[in-house]
Scaffold this active site. Sequence first.
Site: not given
Length: 173
Positions: A6, A23, A117
């Site tokens: 955000d 972005h 991961l």
Amino acid sequence: VTIIMDGSGRWARKQGQQRLFGHNEGVESVRACTEYAAQAGVKYLSIFAFSEENWGRPEAEISTLMQLMKKSINEEADSLMKHGVRFVVLGNRSRLSDELNGAIDGLMEATAGNTALTLIVFLSYSGKWDILQAAQKLAHDLIEDPTRTVSQDDFSGYLVTAGVPDPDVLIRN
Ligand code: IPE
Ligand code: MG
């Protein structure tokens, strides 16, 4: 560890830049977090990158974000393999383009055997969407067997997050 992305647009504006700058920087942050998490022994890193609600944004921003997503998927493949990262996308993929879905499938298949991961990227995801698709699958199964009872654990098994442990840490940044 779960991260809700955000503020990228606001951050870029503060630097006197366009939202796209934020972005792009977001992709850099995801890469840094992924590499750090893999090295630190975190087993699941979830990134909420684009929600179902985000489809309400201006078309130009959506298409920029989708292009950025496709570009990142292509560019990050080597690094994910190097760090033993399994890449998974969860969300309403029927709203994504065939091209993006193809790139996602390719990377998910290529990294399926990696065990250091699991990086989950939530794309076109919302909790309500997940509950709805789970309820639809459950309704289908209940038609087959109307007598069965459904526990919370059973219901979790219908969500697209089935099998993913609940997060210990949630970061919204
Ligand atoms: C997060 O940043 C990235 C996405 C949701 C795509 P925002 O795009 O929400 O940036 P702000 O919150 O408008 O600054
Ligand atoms: Mg925002």
